[in-house]
Design a protein around this motif. Sequence first.
Motif, PDB file in Angstrom:
ATOM      1  N   ALA A 172      46.097  56.750  38.790  1.00 33.88           N
ATOM      2  CA  ALA A 172      46.234  55.839  37.651  1.00 33.88           C
ATOM      3  C   ALA A 172      46.204  54.383  38.109  1.00 33.88           C
ATOM      4  O   ALA A 172      45.678  53.513  37.405  1.00 33.88           O
ATOM      5  N   ALA A 173      46.754  54.115  39.284  1.00 29.78           N
ATOM      6  CA  ALA A 173      46.740  52.750  39.817  1.00 29.78           C
ATOM      7  C   ALA A 173      45.315  52.294  40.107  1.00 29.78           C
ATOM      8  O   ALA A 173      44.951  51.134  39.848  1.00 29.78           O
ATOM      9  N   VAL A 174      44.485  53.189  40.638  1.00 26.17           N
ATOM     10  CA  VAL A 174      43.083  52.845  40.901  1.00 26.17           C
ATOM     11  C   VAL A 174      42.364  52.545  39.586  1.00 26.17           C
ATOM     12  O   VAL A 174      41.581  51.593  39.488  1.00 26.17           O
ATOM     13  N   LYS A 175      42.622  53.333  38.553  1.00 25.47           N
ATOM     14  CA  LYS A 175      42.033  53.077  37.240  1.00 25.47           C
ATOM     15  C   LYS A 175      42.435  51.700  36.726  1.00 25.47           C
ATOM     16  O   LYS A 175      41.579  50.925  36.250  1.00 25.47           O
ATOM     17  N   LEU A 176      43.715  51.359  36.857  1.00 24.91           N
ATOM     18  CA  LEU A 176      44.203  50.058  36.420  1.00 24.91           C
ATOM     19  C   LEU A 176      43.516  48.940  37.195  1.00 24.91           C
ATOM     20  O   LEU A 176      43.084  47.930  36.612  1.00 24.91           O
ATOM     21  N   LEU A 177      43.398  49.111  38.496  1.00 26.74           N
ATOM     22  CA  LEU A 177      42.758  48.078  39.312  1.00 26.74           C
ATOM     23  C   LEU A 177      41.292  47.899  38.937  1.00 26.74           C
ATOM     24  O   LEU A 177      40.785  46.769  38.875  1.00 26.74           O
ATOM     25  N   LEU A 178      40.601  48.983  38.666  1.00 26.68           N
ATOM     26  CA  LEU A 178      39.189  48.865  38.311  1.00 26.68           C
ATOM     27  C   LEU A 178      39.003  48.134  36.982  1.00 26.68           C
ATOM     28  O   LEU A 178      38.044  47.371  36.819  1.00 26.68           O
ATOM     29  N   VAL A 179      39.912  48.338  36.036  1.00 28.37           N
ATOM     30  CA  VAL A 179      39.845  47.570  34.789  1.00 28.37           C
ATOM     31  C   VAL A 179      40.072  46.095  35.080  1.00 28.37           C
ATOM     32  O   VAL A 179      39.368  45.218  34.557  1.00 28.37           O
ATOM     33  N   SER A 180      41.051  45.794  35.932  1.00 29.91           N
ATOM     34  CA  SER A 180      41.341  44.407  36.295  1.00 29.91           C
ATOM     35  C   SER A 180      40.149  43.761  36.996  1.00 29.91           C
ATOM     36  O   SER A 180      39.767  42.625  36.704  1.00 29.91           O
ATOM     37  N   PHE A 181      39.539  44.498  37.925  1.00 29.83           N
ATOM     38  CA  PHE A 181      38.386  43.959  38.647  1.00 29.83           C
ATOM     39  C   PHE A 181      37.181  43.811  37.726  1.00 29.83           C
ATOM     40  O   PHE A 181      36.444  42.821  37.810  1.00 29.83           O
TER      41      PHE A 181
END
Length: 243
Positions: A172-181
């Motif tokens: 879930a953290a990777v998903k959040l980071l990809l949205v941020s990026f």
Amino acid sequence: MTYCVGLMLERGLVFMSDTRTNAGVDNISTFRKMHCWEVPGDRVMVLMSAGNLATTQAVVSILDERTKATQERDPSLLAQPSMFQAASLVADALHEVIERHADAGQRADAAFNATLILGGQIAGGPPRMFLIYPEGNFIEAGEDTPFFQIGETKYGRPILVRAFDKGLSFEAAVKLLLVSFDSTVKANLSVAAPFDLQIVETDALVLGRSRRIAPDDPYYTAVSENWGRALKNALDLLPDYEF
């Protein structure tokens, strides 16, 4: 410019950085901005950099050389007893490089600036993460500040502030980071994929899962497209303004 984020979760640390470096619209290159060191069973460290490329490469080279040095006068990241002292060593190296440029007639507060994120774990201590400034001082992430950003931070920050939770899974953290990026990429041409990802699991004391996420990565593409649609749908659900 660049964009790097480090998250502190209950499960460990998650790092992501972009790879675009530009000195004008006609001089764009790809450089790795994430660097890792490990002694399995003893320590693991991840360093991300934003700012002048020559400065950050010099800092990484100094740190690398010192890990191979045998003289006690050359302190090594691999010999520091705590992450705090490792952060102090990195901060000193950064300040040393910037001061060297200043002594050569350059302004240390201008073209040769750089900012770093250092995170990791040394046996006997918890995972820790630090934001290191060009002046050589630094701050530590904690309960009130559980993530750090460097580089082009403003576009990707809103989603982190709204959706970050220290209990997130790594996935879930990777998903959040990809949205941020993705939000940052859409708003600023100086940030772009591929993105480098590194996970450090608490008490594993070894580098965890890592990946380079390409611009055409199927999951990243799906996240980008679905997030765009979700935002538009959310906007459409809001009542129109009435004059």
